[in-house]
Enzyme design. Structure first.
Site, PDB file in Angstrom:
ATOM      1  N   CYS A   1     -12.621  16.217  68.225  1.00 34.29           N
ATOM      2  CA  CYS A   1     -12.775  14.656  68.383  1.00 34.29           C
ATOM      3  C   CYS A   1     -13.134  14.438  69.712  1.00 34.29           C
ATOM      4  O   CYS A   1     -13.738  13.618  70.422  1.00 34.29           O
ATOM      5  CB  CYS A   1     -11.548  13.925  67.815  1.00 34.29           C
ATOM      6  SG  CYS A   1     -10.016  14.357  68.530  1.00 34.29           S
ATOM      7  N   HIS A   2     -12.835  15.388  70.685  1.00 34.28           N
ATOM      8  CA  HIS A   2     -13.002  15.407  71.869  1.00 34.28           C
ATOM      9  C   HIS A   2     -14.644  15.405  72.426  1.00 34.28           C
ATOM     10  O   HIS A   2     -14.857  14.998  73.506  1.00 34.28           O
ATOM     11  CB  HIS A   2     -12.313  16.117  72.678  1.00 34.28           C
ATOM     12  CG  HIS A   2     -12.600  17.728  72.584  1.00 34.28           C
ATOM     13  ND1 HIS A   2     -11.724  18.483  71.436  1.00 34.28           N
ATOM     14  CD2 HIS A   2     -13.334  18.662  73.035  1.00 34.28           C
ATOM     15  CE1 HIS A   2     -12.282  19.538  71.243  1.00 34.28           C
ATOM     16  NE2 HIS A   2     -13.242  19.732  72.093  1.00 34.28           N
TER      17      HIS A   2
END
Length: 180
Positions: A139-140
């Site tokens: 998700c980064h």
């Protein structure tokens, strides 16, 4: 909700202490970034109801893959078996996140479009934030449409560190000013 028997273990990594939650089969069910213990408890409660994890040892394969990732083997995360519980939209978002190549980023809008829901940018952002296996499901790697670093449960410095570690072109990214 009935669920698997879960154990949790704290491990030291190049990104700080992580909490790994795994099941009896050695499958990763959750990963908590430093300082996110209360988030982890809520996430586990939402996914598995009253099933509370007990302290135990993380599977050696997960620990080895995370160590290899820290040592620069960007393919190491693909060796980690993981599964999650969530809504159909969350599952589609998490699958799309997993498909983002190392060293690349995408925007929330592009992520929404990639799952066939271009008008669901906010819902995609919420699903991104609810990702229970951060780092492994990257998700980064999601940034704002304008190329800015935006929300990350582990904080923007951690997001930047992960992107740098993976070789993303962070020179093109910027952090939003407070009044942007």
């Amino acid at each position: 909700m009935d669920g698997p028997r879960l154990t949790h273990d704290r491990i030291s990594t190049c990104f700080g202490e992580l909490v790994l939650v795994s099941d009896e089969e050695g499958v990763l069910r959750a990963l908590s970034l430093p300082g996110r213990d209360s988030w982890l408890e809520g996430s586990l409660r939402r996914q598995y109801g009253t099933n509370v994890s007990r302290e135990g040892k993380a599977p050696a394969a997960i620990k080895a893959a995370l160590a290899d990732y820290c040592d620069g083997d960007m393919s190491a995360l693909s060796r980690i078996r993981w599964t999650t519980r969530g809504t159909a939209l969350q599952q589609r978002v998490w699958d799309a996140l997993y498909a983002i190549p190392v060293g690349e980023t995408t925007s929330y809008a592009a992520l929404a479009a990639s799952i066939g829901s271009p008008d669901a940018v906010r819902a995609v952002g919420a699903a991104n934030g609810a990702n229970p296996v951060a780092i492994v499901v990257p998700c980064h790697r999601v940034v704002g449409s304008d190329g800015s670093l935006t929300g990350f449960g582990g904080g923007l410095p951690m997001k930047m560190a992960l992107l740098r570690h993976e070789g993303a072109n962070v020179a093109e990214l910027r952090t939003r000013d407070l009044f942007d």
